[in-house]
Design a protein around this motif. Structure first.
Motif, PDB file in Angstrom:
ATOM      1  N   CYS A  27       0.847  -1.205   0.000  1.00  0.00           N
ATOM      2  CA  CYS A  27       0.000   0.000   0.000  1.00  0.00           C
ATOM      3  C   CYS A  27       0.879   1.250   0.000  1.00  0.00           C
ATOM      4  O   CYS A  27       1.799   1.360   0.795  1.00  0.00           O
ATOM      5  N   TYR A  28       0.620   2.165  -0.920  1.00  0.00           N
ATOM      6  CA  TYR A  28       1.390   3.416  -0.926  1.00  0.00           C
ATOM      7  C   TYR A  28       0.519   4.624  -0.561  1.00  0.00           C
ATOM      8  O   TYR A  28       0.834   5.753  -0.913  1.00  0.00           O
ATOM      9  N   GLN A  29      -0.588   4.352   0.114  1.00  0.00           N
ATOM     10  CA  GLN A  29      -1.407   5.403   0.722  1.00  0.00           C
ATOM     11  C   GLN A  29      -1.946   6.420  -0.288  1.00  0.00           C
ATOM     12  O   GLN A  29      -1.959   7.624  -0.019  1.00  0.00           O
ATOM     13  N   CYS A  30      -2.407   5.934  -1.419  1.00  0.00           N
ATOM     14  CA  CYS A  30      -2.979   6.863  -2.408  1.00  0.00           C
ATOM     15  C   CYS A  30      -4.375   7.320  -1.996  1.00  0.00           C
ATOM     16  O   CYS A  30      -4.856   8.352  -2.441  1.00  0.00           O
ATOM     17  N   GLY A  31      -5.059   6.505  -1.192  1.00  0.00           N
ATOM     18  CA  GLY A  31      -6.387   6.885  -0.705  1.00  0.00           C
ATOM     19  C   GLY A  31      -7.539   6.539  -1.639  1.00  0.00           C
ATOM     20  O   GLY A  31      -8.689   6.882  -1.368  1.00  0.00           O
ATOM     21  N   LYS A  32      -7.254   5.843  -2.751  1.00  0.00           N
ATOM     22  CA  LYS A  32      -8.345   5.513  -3.683  1.00  0.00           C
ATOM     23  C   LYS A  32      -9.385   4.599  -3.042  1.00  0.00           C
ATOM     24  O   LYS A  32     -10.564   4.676  -3.352  1.00  0.00           O
ATOM     25  N   CYS A  33      -8.940   3.723  -2.153  1.00  0.00           N
ATOM     26  CA  CYS A  33      -9.889   2.827  -1.477  1.00  0.00           C
ATOM     27  C   CYS A  33     -10.871   3.643  -0.640  1.00  0.00           C
ATOM     28  O   CYS A  33     -12.094   3.464  -0.726  1.00  0.00           O
ATOM     29  N   SER A  46      -7.991   3.230   4.219  1.00  0.00           N
ATOM     30  CA  SER A  46      -6.557   3.540   4.007  1.00  0.00           C
ATOM     31  C   SER A  46      -5.871   3.867   5.331  1.00  0.00           C
ATOM     32  O   SER A  46      -4.675   3.594   5.505  1.00  0.00           O
ATOM     33  N   ILE A  49      -5.095   0.603   7.054  1.00  0.00           N
ATOM     34  CA  ILE A  49      -3.895  -0.001   6.440  1.00  0.00           C
ATOM     35  C   ILE A  49      -2.643   0.728   6.941  1.00  0.00           C
ATOM     36  O   ILE A  49      -1.616   0.109   7.213  1.00  0.00           O
ATOM     37  N   CYS A  79      -7.982  -0.389  -5.844  1.00  0.00           N
ATOM     38  CA  CYS A  79      -6.575  -0.284  -5.419  1.00  0.00           C
ATOM     39  C   CYS A  79      -5.619  -0.504  -6.598  1.00  0.00           C
ATOM     40  O   CYS A  79      -5.620  -1.570  -7.216  1.00  0.00           O
ATOM     41  N   PRO A  80      -4.766   0.478  -6.877  1.00  0.00           N
ATOM     42  CA  PRO A  80      -3.808   0.323  -7.986  1.00  0.00           C
ATOM     43  C   PRO A  80      -2.634  -0.584  -7.627  1.00  0.00           C
ATOM     44  O   PRO A  80      -1.839  -0.937  -8.495  1.00  0.00           O
ATOM     45  N   LYS A  81      -2.525  -0.957  -6.361  1.00  0.00           N
ATOM     46  CA  LYS A  81      -1.408  -1.794  -5.918  1.00  0.00           C
ATOM     47  C   LYS A  81      -1.847  -3.229  -5.629  1.00  0.00           C
ATOM     48  O   LYS A  81      -1.108  -4.000  -5.042  1.00  0.00           O
ATOM     49  N   VAL A  83      -3.843  -4.346  -3.499  1.00  0.00           N
ATOM     50  CA  VAL A  83      -4.072  -4.661  -2.082  1.00  0.00           C
ATOM     51  C   VAL A  83      -5.587  -4.749  -1.895  1.00  0.00           C
ATOM     52  O   VAL A  83      -6.340  -4.027  -2.550  1.00  0.00           O
ATOM     53  N   PRO A  85      -8.111  -4.021   0.844  1.00  0.00           N
ATOM     54  CA  PRO A  85      -8.502  -3.592   2.193  1.00  0.00           C
ATOM     55  C   PRO A  85      -9.680  -4.405   2.722  1.00  0.00           C
ATOM     56  O   PRO A  85      -9.746  -4.699   3.920  1.00  0.00           O
TER      57      PRO A  85
HETATM   58  S1  SF4 Z   1      -6.081   2.067  -2.739  1.00  0.00           S
HETATM   59 FE1  SF4 Z   1      -4.527   0.507  -2.243  1.00  0.00          FE
HETATM   60  S2  SF4 Z   1      -2.557   1.603  -2.296  1.00  0.00           S
HETATM   61 FE2  SF4 Z   1      -4.183   3.151  -2.201  1.00  0.00          FE
HETATM   62  S3  SF4 Z   1      -4.418   3.577   0.017  1.00  0.00           S
HETATM   63 FE3  SF4 Z   1      -5.910   1.990  -0.498  1.00  0.00          FE
HETATM   64  S4  SF4 Z   1      -4.872   0.035  -0.075  1.00  0.00           S
HETATM   65 FE4  SF4 Z   1      -3.293   1.631  -0.165  1.00  0.00          FE
END
Ligand code: SF4
Ligand code: SF4
Length: 130
Positions: A27-33, A46, A49, A79-81, A83, A85
């Motif tokens: 997770c790089y904390q983009c906040g999309k979730c 987020s 996480i 999530c672009p990574k 992950v 949640p």
């Molecule tokens: S969308 Fe994915 S990468 Fe971005 S904050 Fe949420 S868990 Fe982390």
């Protein structure tokens, strides 16, 4: 809320990763979730996480917001990574189940929580304990 970076609980976090198949450090904390979450969770997905990334297992496990999660999977889709949640939150709920700690209890549930929790989340929580 006090976060103590010295007291990391990596053991429980590794167990959670093993049980869910997720890699929390991805997770790089983009906040999309969080942006797509319909449940208005506080702490948001987020943030939960991020607690885990910081080694704050108990903060994540005991967050009331995990019981507002409806398991709709929107966060995981966004999530672009890669992950999930939703899977991590489900894992946190299952740890309460394993400890026989019935957080979703109609007799003790506050009116405020009932009024503000999505019906799907309440039903999903009850399914774990009935
Ligand atoms: S969308 Fe994915 S990468 Fe971005 S904050 Fe949420 S868990 Fe982390
Ligand atoms: S699965 Fe839970 S955390 Fe994820 S978007 Fe749905 S309600 Fe929010």
């Amino acid at each position: 809320m006090l976060i103590n970076p010295v007291e990391k609980d990596q053991k429980h976090i590794s167990d959670l990763e093993l049980a869910t198949g997720e890699t929390i450090s991805d997770c790089y904390q983009c906040g999309k979730c969080t942006a797509g979450c319909p449940a208005s969770m506080d702490p948001a997905p987020s943030v939960l996480i991020q607690f885990l990334k910081l080694g704050q297992f108990e903060l994540a496990k005991n967050a009331e917001s995990i019981w507002s999660c409806m398991a709709c999977l929107t966060c995981s889709e966004r999530c672009p990574k890669n992950v999930s949640p939703a899977a991590i939150i489900e894992g946190l709920k299952n740890l309460h189940l394993r400890d026989m700690d019935p957080r979703v209890n109609l007799e003790t549930m506050s009116r405020d929580l009932l009024a503000h929790s999505p019906q799907m989340a309440i039903i999903s929580g009850f399914r774990k304990f009935i």
